[in-house]
Scaffold this motif. Structure first.
Motif, PDB file in Angstrom:
ATOM      1  N   GLU A 117      28.500  54.512  17.489  1.00  0.00           N
ATOM      2  CA  GLU A 117      27.521  53.439  17.522  1.00  0.00           C
ATOM      3  C   GLU A 117      28.065  52.211  18.226  1.00  0.00           C
ATOM      4  OE1 GLU A 117      25.610  52.865  13.779  1.00  0.00           O
ATOM      5  OE2 GLU A 117      25.205  54.986  13.574  1.00  0.00           O
ATOM      6  N   LEU A 118      28.431  52.405  19.479  1.00  0.00           N
ATOM      7  CA  LEU A 118      29.009  51.325  20.272  1.00  0.00           C
ATOM      8  C   LEU A 118      27.941  50.528  21.003  1.00  0.00           C
ATOM      9  CD1 LEU A 118      32.046  53.001  22.050  1.00  0.00           C
ATOM     10  CD2 LEU A 118      32.122  51.117  20.439  1.00  0.00           C
ATOM     11  N   GLY A 119      28.209  49.249  21.125  1.00  0.00           N
ATOM     12  CA  GLY A 119      27.420  48.412  22.010  1.00  0.00           C
ATOM     13  C   GLY A 119      28.067  48.430  23.381  1.00  0.00           C
ATOM     14  N   PRO A 120      27.481  47.721  24.332  1.00  0.00           N
ATOM     15  CA  PRO A 120      28.068  47.655  25.674  1.00  0.00           C
ATOM     16  C   PRO A 120      29.482  47.061  25.618  1.00  0.00           C
ATOM     17  CG  PRO A 120      25.846  46.729  25.647  1.00  0.00           C
ATOM     18  CD  PRO A 120      26.231  46.970  24.225  1.00  0.00           C
ATOM     19  N   ILE A 121      30.341  47.549  26.514  1.00  0.00           N
ATOM     20  CA  ILE A 121      31.728  47.111  26.585  1.00  0.00           C
ATOM     21  C   ILE A 121      31.905  46.273  27.857  1.00  0.00           C
ATOM     22  CG2 ILE A 121      34.149  47.838  26.673  1.00  0.00           C
ATOM     23  CD1 ILE A 121      32.685  48.771  24.122  1.00  0.00           C
ATOM     24  N   ASP A 122      32.541  45.128  27.728  1.00  0.00           N
ATOM     25  CA  ASP A 122      32.797  44.239  28.852  1.00  0.00           C
ATOM     26  C   ASP A 122      34.267  43.870  28.887  1.00  0.00           C
ATOM     27  OD1 ASP A 122      30.190  43.829  30.001  1.00  0.00           O
ATOM     28  OD2 ASP A 122      29.700  42.514  28.325  1.00  0.00           O
ATOM     29  N   TYR A 123      34.688  43.327  30.028  1.00  0.00           N
ATOM     30  CA  TYR A 123      36.041  42.789  30.124  1.00  0.00           C
ATOM     31  C   TYR A 123      36.024  41.567  31.028  1.00  0.00           C
ATOM     32  CZ  TYR A 123      36.822  44.394  34.905  1.00  0.00           C
ATOM     33  OH  TYR A 123      36.754  44.555  36.257  1.00  0.00           O
ATOM     34  N   ILE A 124      36.999  40.704  30.833  1.00  0.00           N
ATOM     35  CA  ILE A 124      37.246  39.578  31.726  1.00  0.00           C
ATOM     36  C   ILE A 124      38.750  39.419  31.892  1.00  0.00           C
ATOM     37  CG2 ILE A 124      35.124  38.277  31.257  1.00  0.00           C
ATOM     38  CD1 ILE A 124      36.766  36.436  29.424  1.00  0.00           C
ATOM     39  N   VAL A 125      39.121  38.817  33.001  1.00  0.00           N
ATOM     40  CA  VAL A 125      40.502  38.449  33.256  1.00  0.00           C
ATOM     41  C   VAL A 125      40.479  36.962  33.585  1.00  0.00           C
ATOM     42  CG1 VAL A 125      42.537  38.793  34.712  1.00  0.00           C
ATOM     43  CG2 VAL A 125      41.018  40.740  34.178  1.00  0.00           C
ATOM     44  N   VAL A 126      41.194  36.169  32.803  1.00  0.00           N
ATOM     45  CA  VAL A 126      41.247  34.725  32.998  1.00  0.00           C
ATOM     46  C   VAL A 126      42.669  34.353  33.384  1.00  0.00           C
ATOM     47  CG1 VAL A 126      40.900  32.472  31.940  1.00  0.00           C
ATOM     48  CG2 VAL A 126      39.439  34.395  31.265  1.00  0.00           C
ATOM     49  N   GLU A 127      42.815  33.797  34.585  1.00  0.00           N
ATOM     50  CA  GLU A 127      44.144  33.446  35.079  1.00  0.00           C
ATOM     51  C   GLU A 127      44.458  31.989  34.762  1.00  0.00           C
ATOM     52  OE1 GLU A 127      46.703  34.270  39.090  1.00  0.00           O
ATOM     53  OE2 GLU A 127      44.632  33.594  39.367  1.00  0.00           O
ATOM     54  N   PHE A 128      45.705  31.757  34.346  1.00  0.00           N
ATOM     55  CA  PHE A 128      46.205  30.420  34.068  1.00  0.00           C
ATOM     56  C   PHE A 128      47.328  30.121  35.046  1.00  0.00           C
ATOM     57  CE2 PHE A 128      44.526  32.058  30.100  1.00  0.00           C
ATOM     58  CZ  PHE A 128      43.759  30.998  29.637  1.00  0.00           C
TER      59      PHE A 128
ATOM     60  N   ASP B 264      46.891  46.781  38.441  1.00  0.00           N
ATOM     61  CA  ASP B 264      45.816  46.356  39.343  1.00  0.00           C
ATOM     62  C   ASP B 264      45.457  44.887  39.134  1.00  0.00           C
ATOM     63  OD1 ASP B 264      45.771  48.965  40.299  1.00  0.00           O
ATOM     64  OD2 ASP B 264      43.972  49.528  39.162  1.00  0.00           O
ATOM     65  N   ILE B 265      45.419  44.454  37.887  1.00  0.00           N
ATOM     66  CA  ILE B 265      45.128  43.050  37.576  1.00  0.00           C
ATOM     67  C   ILE B 265      46.213  42.149  38.146  1.00  0.00           C
ATOM     68  CG2 ILE B 265      45.049  41.390  35.660  1.00  0.00           C
ATOM     69  CD1 ILE B 265      43.528  43.715  34.115  1.00  0.00           C
ATOM     70  N   ALA B 266      47.463  42.535  37.939  1.00  0.00           N
ATOM     71  CA  ALA B 266      48.587  41.727  38.430  1.00  0.00           C
ATOM     72  C   ALA B 266      48.553  41.595  39.948  1.00  0.00           C
ATOM     73  CB  ALA B 266      49.906  42.332  37.971  1.00  0.00           C
ATOM     74  N   ALA B 267      48.071  42.614  40.646  1.00  0.00           N
ATOM     75  CA  ALA B 267      48.008  42.563  42.106  1.00  0.00           C
ATOM     76  C   ALA B 267      47.087  41.445  42.589  1.00  0.00           C
ATOM     77  CB  ALA B 267      47.547  43.911  42.662  1.00  0.00           C
ATOM     78  N   ALA B 268      46.089  41.091  41.787  1.00  0.00           N
ATOM     79  CA  ALA B 268      45.143  40.038  42.169  1.00  0.00           C
ATOM     80  C   ALA B 268      45.596  38.643  41.729  1.00  0.00           C
ATOM     81  CB  ALA B 268      43.774  40.343  41.550  1.00  0.00           C
ATOM     82  N   MET B 269      46.674  38.580  40.962  1.00  0.00           N
ATOM     83  CA  MET B 269      47.139  37.303  40.414  1.00  0.00           C
ATOM     84  C   MET B 269      48.052  36.568  41.382  1.00  0.00           C
ATOM     85  SD  MET B 269      48.016  38.633  36.543  1.00  0.00           S
ATOM     86  CE  MET B 269      48.884  37.121  36.094  1.00  0.00           C
ATOM     87  N   ASP B 270      48.084  35.237  41.243  1.00  0.00           N
ATOM     88  CA  ASP B 270      49.025  34.413  42.001  1.00  0.00           C
ATOM     89  C   ASP B 270      50.410  34.506  41.373  1.00  0.00           C
ATOM     90  OD1 ASP B 270      47.099  33.438  43.783  1.00  0.00           O
ATOM     91  OD2 ASP B 270      46.598  31.748  42.465  1.00  0.00           O
ATOM     92  N   PRO B 271      51.466  34.520  42.197  1.00  0.00           N
ATOM     93  CA  PRO B 271      52.824  34.499  41.640  1.00  0.00           C
ATOM     94  C   PRO B 271      53.021  33.255  40.763  1.00  0.00           C
ATOM     95  CG  PRO B 271      52.869  35.038  43.968  1.00  0.00           C
ATOM     96  CD  PRO B 271      51.465  34.621  43.648  1.00  0.00           C
ATOM     97  N   GLY B 272      53.713  33.439  39.640  1.00  0.00           N
ATOM     98  CA  GLY B 272      53.979  32.339  38.728  1.00  0.00           C
ATOM     99  C   GLY B 272      52.873  32.096  37.717  1.00  0.00           C
ATOM    100  N   SER B 273      51.806  32.886  37.773  1.00  0.00           N
ATOM    101  CA  SER B 273      50.677  32.668  36.861  1.00  0.00           C
ATOM    102  C   SER B 273      50.705  33.661  35.710  1.00  0.00           C
ATOM    103  CB  SER B 273      49.353  32.793  37.620  1.00  0.00           C
ATOM    104  OG  SER B 273      49.157  34.128  38.058  1.00  0.00           O
ATOM    105  N   ALA B 274      49.804  33.455  34.780  1.00  0.00           N
ATOM    106  CA  ALA B 274      49.607  34.373  33.660  1.00  0.00           C
ATOM    107  C   ALA B 274      48.115  34.601  33.527  1.00  0.00           C
ATOM    108  CB  ALA B 274      50.178  33.782  32.373  1.00  0.00           C
ATOM    109  N   ALA B 275      47.742  35.758  33.001  1.00  0.00           N
ATOM    110  CA  ALA B 275      46.333  36.057  32.817  1.00  0.00           C
ATOM    111  C   ALA B 275      46.099  36.673  31.449  1.00  0.00           C
ATOM    112  CB  ALA B 275      45.834  37.012  33.903  1.00  0.00           C
TER     113      ALA B 275
END
Length: 149
Positions: free
Chosen positions: A11-22, A94-105
């Motif tokens: 009985e699952l609802g829709p599944i979503d994801y986000i990536v927030v970079e700092f 794959d997520i890390a490939a889109a990130m800027d060096p020195g950042s965190a997500a």
């Protein structure tokens, strides 16, 4: 049936994801954002399925913290019990490939529990999701602003 099936059920609802970079120096999901996420989970609006922090060093190497590895979770400690750990190592690479060096997500995967009864009813009636999408908030605001011109 997999362990994930046992954890999540039918009985699952829709599944979503986000990536927030700092940017460097602002690498924590704390304060107001953490409180809002905790409130959404506490009200059963969402169920957090996975939450990880990905760090990308200046040299491109990556490090990953799972929620249980983070000291001082504060209000986010309540979500630790609901985690199904759905992210795979390749997802994080794959997520890390889109990130800027020195950042965190912060990588967040959640179930929209508020929508589960509707989603279950659709599946029981033979329906299936064939398309899904998001309209970026900025695009909606821009289109509404341009309507009056």
């Amino acid at each position: 049936m997999t362990d994930l099936d046992d954890q999540l059920g039918d009985e699952l609802g829709p599944i979503d994801y986000i990536v927030v970079e700092f940017p460097a120096g602002q690498t924590r999901l704390t304060g107001e954002a953490a409180a809002e996420l905790a409130a959404l989970a506490a009200s059963n609006t969402i169920r957090v399925l996975d939450l990880m922090i990905v760090y990308k060093a200046e040299d491109g190497s990556i490090e990953v913290d799972e929620v249980e590895d983070i000291d001082d979770l504060g209000e986010l400690a309540q979500i630790e019990a609901t985690l199904a750990e759905v992210l795979a190592e390749q997802d994080l690479i794959d997520i890390a490939a889109a990130m800027d060096p020195g950042s965190a997500a912060a990588v967040l995967v959640w179930e929209n529990t508020w929508a589960a009864p509707f989603a279950v009813a659709v599946r029981r009636n033979g329906g299936q999701l064939i398309a899904s999408g998001r309209i970026p908030t900025q695009a909606l605001i821009a289109s509404m602003t341009n309507e009056g011109e």
